[in-house]
Design a protein around this motif. Sequence first.
Motif, PDB file in Angstrom:
ATOM      1  N   ASN A  68       0.791  -1.232   0.000  1.00  0.00           N
ATOM      2  CA  ASN A  68       0.000   0.000   0.000  1.00  0.00           C
ATOM      3  C   ASN A  68       0.827   1.289   0.000  1.00  0.00           C
ATOM      4  O   ASN A  68       0.440   2.281   0.590  1.00  0.00           O
ATOM      5  N   TYR A  69       1.993   1.244  -0.644  1.00  0.00           N
ATOM      6  CA  TYR A  69       2.790   2.466  -0.821  1.00  0.00           C
ATOM      7  C   TYR A  69       2.599   2.971  -2.261  1.00  0.00           C
ATOM      8  O   TYR A  69       2.782   2.202  -3.199  1.00  0.00           O
ATOM      9  N   ASP A  70       2.256   4.264  -2.420  1.00  0.00           N
ATOM     10  CA  ASP A  70       2.041   4.840  -3.762  1.00  0.00           C
ATOM     11  C   ASP A  70       3.128   5.819  -4.165  1.00  0.00           C
ATOM     12  O   ASP A  70       3.092   6.364  -5.268  1.00  0.00           O
ATOM     13  N   ALA A  71       4.036   6.137  -3.252  1.00  0.00           N
ATOM     14  CA  ALA A  71       5.052   7.149  -3.568  1.00  0.00           C
ATOM     15  C   ALA A  71       6.381   6.728  -2.959  1.00  0.00           C
ATOM     16  O   ALA A  71       6.415   6.102  -1.894  1.00  0.00           O
ATOM     17  N   VAL A  72       7.448   7.070  -3.667  1.00  0.00           N
ATOM     18  CA  VAL A  72       8.784   6.708  -3.194  1.00  0.00           C
ATOM     19  C   VAL A  72       9.717   7.909  -3.283  1.00  0.00           C
ATOM     20  O   VAL A  72       9.662   8.676  -4.242  1.00  0.00           O
ATOM     21  N   LYS A  73      10.548   8.061  -2.254  1.00  0.00           N
ATOM     22  CA  LYS A  73      11.661   9.014  -2.325  1.00  0.00           C
ATOM     23  C   LYS A  73      12.906   8.204  -2.653  1.00  0.00           C
ATOM     24  O   LYS A  73      13.245   7.267  -1.927  1.00  0.00           O
ATOM     25  N   THR A  74      13.547   8.529  -3.766  1.00  0.00           N
ATOM     26  CA  THR A  74      14.767   7.815  -4.141  1.00  0.00           C
ATOM     27  C   THR A  74      15.981   8.663  -3.784  1.00  0.00           C
ATOM     28  O   THR A  74      15.875   9.878  -3.638  1.00  0.00           O
ATOM     29  N   GLY A  75      17.143   8.030  -3.662  1.00  0.00           N
ATOM     30  CA  GLY A  75      18.359   8.764  -3.309  1.00  0.00           C
ATOM     31  C   GLY A  75      19.584   8.136  -3.935  1.00  0.00           C
ATOM     32  O   GLY A  75      19.635   6.915  -4.146  1.00  0.00           O
ATOM     33  N   TYR A  76      20.556   8.972  -4.251  1.00  0.00           N
ATOM     34  CA  TYR A  76      21.783   8.527  -4.920  1.00  0.00           C
ATOM     35  C   TYR A  76      23.002   9.172  -4.273  1.00  0.00           C
ATOM     36  O   TYR A  76      23.768   9.870  -4.921  1.00  0.00           O
ATOM     37  N   VAL A  77      23.156   8.937  -2.972  1.00  0.00           N
ATOM     38  CA  VAL A  77      24.289   9.544  -2.272  1.00  0.00           C
ATOM     39  C   VAL A  77      25.568   8.770  -2.604  1.00  0.00           C
ATOM     40  O   VAL A  77      25.577   7.543  -2.545  1.00  0.00           O
ATOM     41  N   GLY A  78      26.625   9.510  -2.943  1.00  0.00           N
ATOM     42  CA  GLY A  78      27.920   8.871  -3.204  1.00  0.00           C
ATOM     43  C   GLY A  78      28.244   8.804  -4.684  1.00  0.00           C
ATOM     44  O   GLY A  78      27.479   9.282  -5.525  1.00  0.00           O
ATOM     45  N   ALA A  79      29.392   8.218  -4.994  1.00  0.00           N
ATOM     46  CA  ALA A  79      29.808   8.094  -6.396  1.00  0.00           C
ATOM     47  C   ALA A  79      29.001   6.986  -7.056  1.00  0.00           C
ATOM     48  O   ALA A  79      28.720   5.955  -6.449  1.00  0.00           O
ATOM     49  N   ILE A  80      28.636   7.229  -8.314  1.00  0.00           N
ATOM     50  CA  ILE A  80      27.744   6.291  -9.024  1.00  0.00           C
ATOM     51  C   ILE A  80      28.417   4.944  -9.279  1.00  0.00           C
ATOM     52  O   ILE A  80      29.595   4.880  -9.621  1.00  0.00           O
ATOM     53  N   ILE A  81      27.659   3.889  -9.065  1.00  0.00           N
ATOM     54  CA  ILE A  81      28.010   2.556  -9.558  1.00  0.00           C
ATOM     55  C   ILE A  81      27.071   2.280 -10.720  1.00  0.00           C
ATOM     56  O   ILE A  81      25.861   2.357 -10.518  1.00  0.00           O
ATOM     57  N   PRO A  82      27.485   2.053 -11.936  1.00  0.00           N
ATOM     58  CA  PRO A  82      28.865   1.770 -12.365  1.00  0.00           C
ATOM     59  C   PRO A  82      29.795   2.986 -12.241  1.00  0.00           C
ATOM     60  O   PRO A  82      29.374   4.121 -12.479  1.00  0.00           O
ATOM     61  N   ARG A  83      31.054   2.701 -11.881  1.00  0.00           N
ATOM     62  CA  ARG A  83      31.981   3.765 -11.560  1.00  0.00           C
ATOM     63  C   ARG A  83      32.384   4.619 -12.758  1.00  0.00           C
ATOM     64  O   ARG A  83      33.032   5.637 -12.590  1.00  0.00           O
ATOM     65  N   SER A  84      32.016   4.222 -13.961  1.00  0.00           N
ATOM     66  CA  SER A  84      32.379   5.038 -15.124  1.00  0.00           C
ATOM     67  C   SER A  84      31.414   6.208 -15.316  1.00  0.00           C
ATOM     68  O   SER A  84      31.576   6.994 -16.233  1.00  0.00           O
TER      69      SER A  84
END
Length: 704
Positions: free
Chosen positions: A438-454
């Motif tokens: 019963n969840y209709d919304a999400v908070k996403t997050g991208y803390v840090g250096a991206i994987i894949p590292r390129s």
Amino acid sequence: MAKSLISLGMLLATLAAGAATITSPSGDIVLNFDVDAQGAPVYSVDYKGKTLVAPSQLGIVADETEFKDGFKILSTDTVTVDRTWQPVWGEYSDVRDHFRELAVNLKADDPQRLLTLRFRVFDDGVGFRYELPVQDGPNYLTVKKELSQFNFTDDHTLFCIPGDYDTDEYLWSETTFSKLPEALGSYHRHSEAQRTGGDVIQTPMLIKTNDSKNPVYVNIHEAALAGYPAMLLDVDVENNNMSSHLVPDRLGVSAYLQLPFATPWRTMIISDDARDILASQLIYNLNEPCAIEDTSWIKPMKFMGVWWEMFTGNEKTWAYSDDYLAKPGITDYSTLKPNGRHPANTENVKKYIDFAAENGIDGVLVEGWNEGWEDWASYRKNRQFLFDKAYPDFDVDALRDYAKEKGVKLIMHHETAANAADYELQLDRAFQFMKDNNYDAVKTGYVGAIIPRSEHHTSQWMVDHARHVIERAADFEIMVDSHEAPRPTGLARTYPNWLAQESARGGEFESMGGNPPSHTAILPFTRLKGGPMDYTPGLFETRMSYYNEGKDSQAGTTLARQLALYLTMPSPMQMACDLPENYQRFPDAFQFIKDVPVDWSDSKYLEAEPNRYITVARKDKNSDDWYVGTITDDKARKAEIDFSFLPKGQKFEATIYEDAPDADWKTNPQAYRIRKIKVDSKTRLRQHVAPGGGTAIRLVPVAK
Ligand code: NOJ
Ligand code: CA
């Protein structure tokens, strides 16, 4: 797109080859196009009879071939379009999309290359993009550079943040072309992010021309960023010139393209009235119409969160346990010893649900509910979060039922720690888990250096990732609030389930040094032009020393200003960020947060100056109520509120939430007053606003 252009029965003409000029519908903006002696495409922009952008080159350079010079104009097409569309949510219920378009079809020989440049000139600015049709030459391109110049004519004022491939979490500089190196020099590199170095800045940015009598404001950004990296700007500080700097991957390639391809629009919102920059819908207009057929499940909302507790300096943690220090490579979380400082537990979440239910707040965000935080914090950098596995102290089933019973929506949190590749693999399972619970919304997050590292946060691959997540979320009827994602470029028109993004230095920094009052007086002119921000307003306890004697961090705001932010920082997903107990301390002020809508049928910008002040009136989409918000920088001011936007002959009761006469963000931030007066369309109010302060007004029609 093509269909709607033709169905409107406008003027369509193919001009003979040669230099071309097109004006905005009002005639104030003139766009000129030609190829120079080398056959390089060149455009310029005049505003109200004066050169605003001097001749500026255009082009794209790929390893395989260059679209740079040697061009002849094959033909030009012009068309005038005037149409109105209805956004699912926003500042207006109707948006007019009125422009003249010029498409220039270019051809170069030896080797043969084809390029179309499409310009749209609106009353409030210009957009242009590159269209590369399928050609005789290479149809796969490895793009290294885009040569879009913005050649200004003088040492104008710039409002900007440093160029960075990974983050937008900076304070804003107000500087000039010539002083830019000094302004940027003071910034250090963000921990794992990649500062570009040199005189590079981000878009959106704002220029104020140095014509002291009648300055012109220009917001430079992009629209409909897809399949391509984000654009930064290289600044030639001696010649007042800027040119596109595409975010590369770590191997130095900006875009891998397969033709046909159209780039995002390069945008300039232009006006000599700063209020028009705030009101402009140009970036949305340059995006494609809504791609979601049934949008009935997309619901603007206010929410609270098990969130600020982790920022107040009281050692609360997203992680359930401290055991990670002793146990690298955890597989069975039930064996971990709880640390007792983990707010995402069933009992605490129920308290938030109760408070939200009592106060008509739609949702509760819970951060730190799922397995993985220990793994991340262990610095093994595995960063393997599980989006369908709750910690032992978070009872998914019980909370699902409890929230449902109380009529409150729980909001999911997916911190990926920038392991975007792994998130894609888990995505369908994660979204299905949400729907099942019963969840209709999400908070996403991208803390840090991206994987894949390129990759970088704003390189082509991550731009594609963000769109993939939004499209897949729409398939599951899920709304998204993304943090640390590529800055918005109006794509929320096409995907209105993308309710909000962070992509700037948000309210969380009030606990980490603070945001100066001017910060929220520049964001609406810059960052917000791409789309709403999850700024997290509603901070009532502004001093971190309240929680922790050692902490002297203080928010750059009065309490009343926090209420005004619900109007000056509009978003269909708006947080009430503070702790329930702080709202209980100021229930009369909290009433405004309970009342204020998050979706509007109309907006009128009454006063505006970047970095200084904003006054806006908005009409609730679901009632006849109006609201007014005004904020200032660190200087007190008298806002001039002209209520002529109200319907004639109708009286309104105004409830004014204002700074007390002795309020000051630094010395007396919580001094506010609430008073009621009657107003109508003839009322003019001179309203005191404290240093770092603000005023919020609710206007309810009085029965006749
Ligand atoms: C940074 C986000 O901006 C913040 O809101 C969030 O709480 C943390 N990351 C943890 O995901
Ligand atoms: Ca952040």
